[in-house]
Design an enzyme around this catalytic site. Structure first.
Site, PDB file in Angstrom:
ATOM      1  N   ASP A  16      -0.155  -6.922  15.639  1.00  0.00           N
ATOM      2  CA  ASP A  16       1.039  -6.301  15.036  1.00  0.00           C
ATOM      3  C   ASP A  16       1.361  -4.994  15.748  1.00  0.00           C
ATOM      4  OD1 ASP A  16       2.065  -5.167  11.697  1.00  0.00           O
ATOM      5  OD2 ASP A  16       3.192  -6.064  13.347  1.00  0.00           O
ATOM      6  N   ALA A  56       0.841  -1.213   0.000  1.00  0.00           N
ATOM      7  CA  ALA A  56       0.000   0.000   0.000  1.00  0.00           C
ATOM      8  C   ALA A  56       0.867   1.251   0.000  1.00  0.00           C
ATOM      9  CB  ALA A  56      -0.880   0.004   1.251  1.00  0.00           C
ATOM     10  N   LYS A  57       0.282   2.325  -0.550  1.00  0.00           N
ATOM     11  CA  LYS A  57       0.897   3.653  -0.410  1.00  0.00           C
ATOM     12  C   LYS A  57      -0.055   4.460   0.456  1.00  0.00           C
ATOM     13  CE  LYS A  57       1.105   4.849  -4.730  1.00  0.00           C
ATOM     14  NZ  LYS A  57       1.385   4.013  -5.933  1.00  0.00           N
TER      15      LYS A  57
END
Ligand code: 7LV
Length: 334
Positions: A133, A24-25
């Site tokens: 995470d 992803a950006k």
């Protein structure tokens, strides 16, 4: 010239890339109707492959989580080729950078941040989600140093609730619990407590409890759970870290015990509260009226559309107006 996307035309003005994570950006953009800065995570379906399920997982999680310490989802745009996830922008950058520039934080500064992390994680657990995470890069700050948890791409919501065992090995080893790196069955809530222990250690010490330049040594250090205790740690901090970085997960402190822990309450005299300050289900007549006037429809009809919370552009505008109102800012549309 910054690349613009047709799907965002007349709604968002993209300014620059603020980060990229794997598939992803993330771009900084402006929500044109309100002038609000937003973060847009852009993913090209072609390159997603097996990560497509991670996008769906994260979207379901973000739609189910509305908390002042979790970056808010505003809008989801799906085109034949792309996903655009529009979220609350955190202009204060990563907590990690904040720690690095200050070398380490005082015990009270650490407590101030950690209570916010715990509030976000306890809230996510109360909704059945384990983050899995948790690491400094996924803890951001907004303009007034309020902490925001991000990146639920690896989260889990076992259908049988968080008491159900998981076995997907995921997350970054540096912050991963022993049972996770050994690919044993584990509980999402227990691995999140371990990762929070690593985060608290980084806040208090300015460096990581388990670090190595190779994965084998790193695993050995995590598995036997030995870490340095710098001289400046108070006995209260040391005993709390011991309870969180406990390799035997049956002995590891739970989120419920953390909320009411003595170290957490020093200077606050009250347990950490994880209830969300936001309740987006409630109808806010002032914001509904602004949108109804903009579209030239009746308020009830406008609320009929908004209450579906389908994360379209009206949802984004409404949520931004609500957040602004909560922060005591004037609300108006361009
Ligand atoms: C290392 N990661 C895998 C990606 C990295 C991308 C830039 C991002 N960021 C930054 O790194 N700043 C320093 C600026 C910044 C400001 N606001 C943000 C608001 C939301 C998010 C965000 C990003 C992702 Cl990948 C998400 O899934 C969600 Cl739920 C939220 N990232 C932001 C963000 C931090 C993460």
């Amino acid at each position: 010239m910054v690349q613009q996307y047709r799907a965002l035309k007349n709604r968002y003005e993209i300014e620059k890339t603020i980060g990229s994570g794997g598939f992803a950006k993330v771009k900084l953009a402006t929500h044109i109707l309100t002038g609000e800065k937003v973060a847009i995570k852009i993913m090209e379906k072609l390159y997603l492959g097996k990560d497509l399920h991670r996008v769906k997982t994260e979207l379901e999680a973000l739609k189910g989580l509305s908390h002042h310490h979790i970056s808010k989802l505003y809008e989801v745009i799906e085109t034949p080729t792309h996903f655009f996830i529009v979220m609350e922008y955190c202009s204060g950058g990563e907590l990690f950078d904040h720690i690095v520039e200050k070398k380490k934080l005082s015990e009270m500064e650490s407590r101030l941040f950690f209570r916010q992390i715990l509030s976000a994680v306890a809230y996510a657990h109360s909704k059945g989600y384990a983050h899995r995470d948790l690491k400094p890069e996924n803890v951001l700050l907004d303009k007034d140093q309020t902490l925001k948890l991000i990146d639920f791409g690896l989260c889990a919501r076992p259908s049988g609730g968080l008491q159900c065992h998981l076995n997907t090995s995921c997350g970054s080893p540096t912050y991963a619990a022993p049972e996770l790196i050994k690919s044993e069955e584990y509980l999402g809530s227990e691995v999140d407590v371990w990762s929070m222990g690593v985060l608290l250690y980084a806040l208090l010490c300015g460096f990581l409890p388990f670090d190595a330049d190779n994965i084998k040594t790193l695993y050995e250090k995590i598995s036997n759970g030995h870490y340095e205790e710098p001289s400046w740690l108070s006995s209260g901090s040391k005993s709390l870290l011991k309870r969180m970085l406990e390799i035997d997960r049956k002995k590891r402190i739970t989120v419920e015990e953390l909320l009411d822990h003595r170290w957490m309450k020093l200077g606050f005299n009250e347990p950490v509260c994880y209830n969300s300050l936001f309740n987006f289900d409630e109808r806010d007549d002032e914001c509904v009226k602004l949108l109804a006037e903009y579209h030239g429809v009746e308020c009830d009809a406008m609320w009929g559309r908004l209450s579906k919370m389908n994360y379209d552009h009206d949802t984004a505008t409404y949520l931004i107006l609500l957040m602004r109102k909560k922060q005591g800012q004037p609300i108006k549309l361009a």
